[in-house]
Enzyme design. Structure first.
Site, short mmCIF file in Angstrom:
data_model
loop_
_atom_site.label_atom_id
_atom_site.label_comp_id
_atom_site.label_asym_id
_atom_site.label_seq_id
_atom_site.Cartn_x
_atom_site.Cartn_y
_atom_site.Cartn_z
N ASN A 158 0.86 -1.18 0.00
CA ASN A 158 0.00 0.00 0.00
C ASN A 158 0.90 1.24 0.00
O ASN A 158 1.43 1.62 1.03
CB ASN A 158 -0.89 -0.03 1.25
N LYS A 188 0.04 4.23 -0.47
CA LYS A 188 -0.67 5.43 0.01
C LYS A 188 -0.45 6.58 -0.99
O LYS A 188 -0.40 6.32 -2.19
CB LYS A 188 -0.24 5.77 1.43
N HIS A 228 -9.68 1.04 4.50
CA HIS A 228 -8.45 1.35 5.24
C HIS A 228 -8.76 2.40 6.31
O HIS A 228 -9.56 3.32 6.07
CB HIS A 228 -7.36 1.85 4.29
N GLU A 282 -7.22 4.92 7.23
CA GLU A 282 -6.99 6.32 6.81
C GLU A 282 -8.16 6.85 5.99
O GLU A 282 -8.43 8.05 5.99
CB GLU A 282 -5.67 6.42 6.03
N GLU A 340 -5.73 -4.88 10.66
CA GLU A 340 -4.84 -3.71 10.76
C GLU A 340 -5.21 -2.89 11.99
O GLU A 340 -6.01 -1.95 11.90
CB GLU A 340 -4.99 -2.84 9.51
N GLY A 359 1.90 2.52 10.93
CA GLY A 359 2.85 3.62 10.79
C GLY A 359 3.47 4.10 12.10
O GLY A 359 4.04 5.19 12.15
N SER A 411 3.12 -1.65 10.72
CA SER A 411 4.54 -1.63 11.09
C SER A 411 5.27 -2.94 10.80
O SER A 411 6.09 -3.40 11.60
CB SER A 411 4.71 -1.22 12.56
P1 PGA Z 1 2.47 0.53 7.82
O1 PGA Z 1 1.03 0.72 7.14
O2 PGA Z 1 3.05 -0.74 7.27
O3 PGA Z 1 3.24 1.73 7.38
O4 PGA Z 1 2.26 0.47 9.29
C1 PGA Z 1 0.17 -0.35 6.92
C2 PGA Z 1 -1.07 0.12 6.25
O5 PGA Z 1 -1.48 1.27 6.49
O6 PGA Z 1 -1.69 -0.60 5.47
#
Ligand code: PGA
Length: 272
Positions: free
Chosen positions: A26, A28, A107, A109, A185, A191, A231
């Site tokens: 992903n 983003k 997601h 976000e 998730e 993140g 992460s």
């Molecule tokens: P990350 O994000 O690996 O940077 O923690 C995962 C995601 O948002 O799908």
């Protein structure tokens, strides 16, 4: 991009078998230029040569989707209508038409910045499946309340996961579940550099399978693919698959650090 290598990659990355690990990148809202996207694609392409048993899906921002043939591609979102006066929206049929096979839906976000609700997510899933896309559905609790001070699961996953899952799957038929992978998730792990433990992930996987089982029966639940995201990196990737028991990963930050991402793919390839 060199089509010969792309085609080769496509051939070795073609089957959809449940035993295959699924690694979804992903990106983003990154990278900021097409040139950099091209560099990332090229490096992943080179690295995937000779890797089998792992499906790697790259989910770049919309503008880069059409530019790279020969990859297994996914979008990070879609709208639920097929076309019409919806400024700024992209339909699942459009994605399908340009060769995109996957779409990430729900997601955190999208929930945080775009106000997505379980109802919206359900409509998007319905439309995406109808257009023939594979869905990566994200679910996860906001805080780590389900775990005690030493990080052990307290026995109750946030009821929110159940609510999210039941809401998202409300219009999904039993026969369509095979086209959905559920990504656990936890929002607190995305993140932050603080991933869930493998025990957390295993508990969440069992919990998700139980909910799917209650909705569609045990056999369906057994086959539904569960991913973990939050992460992940080269050091922990294998442990989520081996000890957390998931079928793959949804990778954010580490998927943009190509050396890190390739190391993750290689370690899963070699150790699971
Ligand atoms: P990350 O994000 O690996 O940077 O923690 C995962 C995601 O948002 O799908």
């Amino acid at each position: 991009m060199g089509m010969a290598a792309s085609e080769k990659h496509e051939t070795c990355n073609m089957k959809h078998e449940t035993s295959e690990k699924l690694i979804v990148a992903n990106w983003k809202m990154n990278p900021q230029t097409f040139k950099e996207a091209e560099r990332l694609f090229q490096k992943v392409q080179e690295a995937l040569d000779g890797i089998s048993g792992i499906l790697v899906v790259l989910c770049p921002p919309f503008p880069y989707l059409k530019c790279f043939k020969g990859f297994r591609l996914g979008a990070q979102d879609c709208f639920w209508e097929q076309g019409g006066a919806y400024t700024g929206a992209v339909s699942p049929a459009m994605l399908q038409d340009i060769g995109c096979e996957y779409v990430i839906i729900g997601h955190s976000e999208r929930k945080q910045y775009f106000g997505e609700t379980d109802e919206i997510i359900s409509k998007k899933i319905f439309a995406a499946l109808k257009a023939g896309l594979q869905v990566v559905l994200c679910v996860g609790e906001d805080s780590r309340d389900s775990f005690d001070g030493s990080g052990r699961w307290t026995g109750e996953l946030d009821p929110k996961i159940k609510e999210q899952l039941v809401g998202a799957l409300s219009d999904v038929k039993k026969s369509q579940i095979k086209n959905i992978a559920v990504a656990y998730e936890p929002v607190w792990a995305i993140g932050t550099g603080h991933p869930a433990t493998t025990d957390d992930v295993l508990s969440a996987k069992i919990f998700i399978k139980k909910i799917v089982g209650d909705l569609y029966g045990r056999r369906v639940a057994e086959r539904v693919r569960i991913l973990y995201g939050g992460s992940t990196n080269r050091k922990n990737a294998v442990s989520f698959v081996k000890d957390g028991g998931v079928d793959g990963l949804l990778v954010g930050g580490s998927s943009l650090d190509i050396d890190e991402f390739i190391a993750m793919i290689r370690s899963i390839h070699e150790n699971t």
